[in-house]
Scaffold this active site. Sequence first.
Site, PDB file in Angstrom:
ATOM      1  N   CYS A 167      -6.110   0.946  -9.717  1.00  0.00           N
ATOM      2  CA  CYS A 167      -5.455   0.307  -8.567  1.00  0.00           C
ATOM      3  C   CYS A 167      -6.288   0.306  -7.293  1.00  0.00           C
ATOM      4  O   CYS A 167      -5.879  -0.303  -6.299  1.00  0.00           O
ATOM      5  CB  CYS A 167      -4.113   0.971  -8.315  1.00  0.00           C
ATOM      6  SG  CYS A 167      -3.039   0.931  -9.766  1.00  0.00           S
ATOM      7  N   HIS A 202      -0.183   2.216   0.278  1.00  0.00           N
ATOM      8  CA  HIS A 202      -0.225   1.976  -1.166  1.00  0.00           C
ATOM      9  C   HIS A 202       1.207   1.866  -1.664  1.00  0.00           C
ATOM     10  O   HIS A 202       1.537   0.943  -2.405  1.00  0.00           O
ATOM     11  CB  HIS A 202      -0.988   3.104  -1.854  1.00  0.00           C
ATOM     12  CG  HIS A 202      -1.262   2.850  -3.303  1.00  0.00           C
ATOM     13  ND1 HIS A 202      -1.878   1.709  -3.747  1.00  0.00           N
ATOM     14  CD2 HIS A 202      -0.979   3.592  -4.414  1.00  0.00           C
ATOM     15  CE1 HIS A 202      -1.987   1.752  -5.069  1.00  0.00           C
ATOM     16  NE2 HIS A 202      -1.444   2.878  -5.492  1.00  0.00           N
ATOM     17  N   HIS A 232       3.545  -4.378  -7.927  1.00  0.00           N
ATOM     18  CA  HIS A 232       2.257  -3.704  -7.772  1.00  0.00           C
ATOM     19  C   HIS A 232       1.222  -4.474  -8.584  1.00  0.00           C
ATOM     20  O   HIS A 232       1.247  -4.465  -9.815  1.00  0.00           O
ATOM     21  CB  HIS A 232       2.364  -2.263  -8.257  1.00  0.00           C
ATOM     22  CG  HIS A 232       1.133  -1.450  -8.052  1.00  0.00           C
ATOM     23  ND1 HIS A 232       0.023  -1.913  -7.372  1.00  0.00           N
ATOM     24  CD2 HIS A 232       0.820  -0.179  -8.437  1.00  0.00           C
ATOM     25  CE1 HIS A 232      -0.908  -0.979  -7.356  1.00  0.00           C
ATOM     26  NE2 HIS A 232      -0.441   0.075  -7.986  1.00  0.00           N
TER      27      HIS A 232
END
Length: 399
Positions: free
Chosen positions: A159, A292, A328
């Site tokens: 990520c 995040h 996400h």
Amino acid sequence: MSVKVCITGAGVMSAAGRDKAETLNALLNLRSGVEPVRYLQTTHNELLVGEVKYSNDELREMLHIKPSDAYIRSSLLAIPALREALTQAKIDGKMLHEAILLSGITVGGMDCTEQMYMEFIETDLKNSYIELNDCGACTEQIADYFGGFRMVSTIVTACSSSANTIMMGADMIRQGQAEIVVAGGTECLSRYHVNGFNTLMILDRELCRPFDRNRAGINLGEGAGYLILESEESALQRGVDIIGILSGYYNACDAFHATASSPDGLGPYLAMKGAVESAGLKPEDIDYINAHGTGTPNNDLTEGIAMMRLFGAEKVPPVASIKAFTGHTTSAAGGFEAVVSLLALKHNFLPVNLNFRESIEEHSFTPVTDPQPKRPVRHIMSNSFGFGGNNSAIVLSAN
């Protein structure tokens, strides 16, 4: 930093919209693109995901790609975003071929491979899609669509992948290795990584709730985001608009756990601290944090603890996660959310944190939940934290 790294172009593709204009509209109107599964071939139809609202065939048609040409979905998502960035930066022809492409991705061509692998094994026949399974092949395919770049490279750190391409590109510009770098990332949904996150038991069956006390996990998403990074000298010589400055960045790997961040948020703290310092700023100079903020119990707790440690418990700047808008987007998140940060700088607004209701007990702050009056926004920190404790933070500043 002695060499100013300028941003002259940006492009996106996600569940929130197929370009910057649609994305901005979704953010300002609090419209989420997270919906029940529509395109992914999975038995988990109960999941909510941030799918780009086009089939592969529709994307091919948009890009004038023949049905017979083997193109994986990650490439089909990346190409429109990259084209939007290149167009804004006025890069084509010889200039394009002298630029460098850095792309972050982790899933690669798994979405196609998982549908064809058994047939490939049983027949032992060459299959173009199998050859596109690895991540580097995706970057090469994107580059080939545009006619090639001087150099291409792929970063795979889950990520934080595309955030790390942005940092690598900035280093190359500062060290005189490149004048223009296209940096960002792409990721499509696949059964493999949906099932992987499901096995970790961190998928929320409802709309995700970043930084909420009752958060239950992630809504996965897909998309792409790319920036055109350029030395100030190059941008001025070309006479192109500078839409932002990459003023600071830092990566810190605490390697605490394969999938979880350390309880004290050491890695995120070091990444954010290093990014602020490399920008020549003080913590109080940060106007907004694009967190995040995945919605998992572990990430949101520890990211908040790290922010409190860096800024002071009572001085955490306005903060929000936009993942309830798009899901996400994993490897694409750093690039996509950097573009969102640029939109916030340009239009002087703070993206909000959807679905928040109740504060995490250990946190001294609450995220931005309501649209704020327009205000000057000068410096935004954007966080991207990957598996294995690979934590990256960048600071984007108004020109």
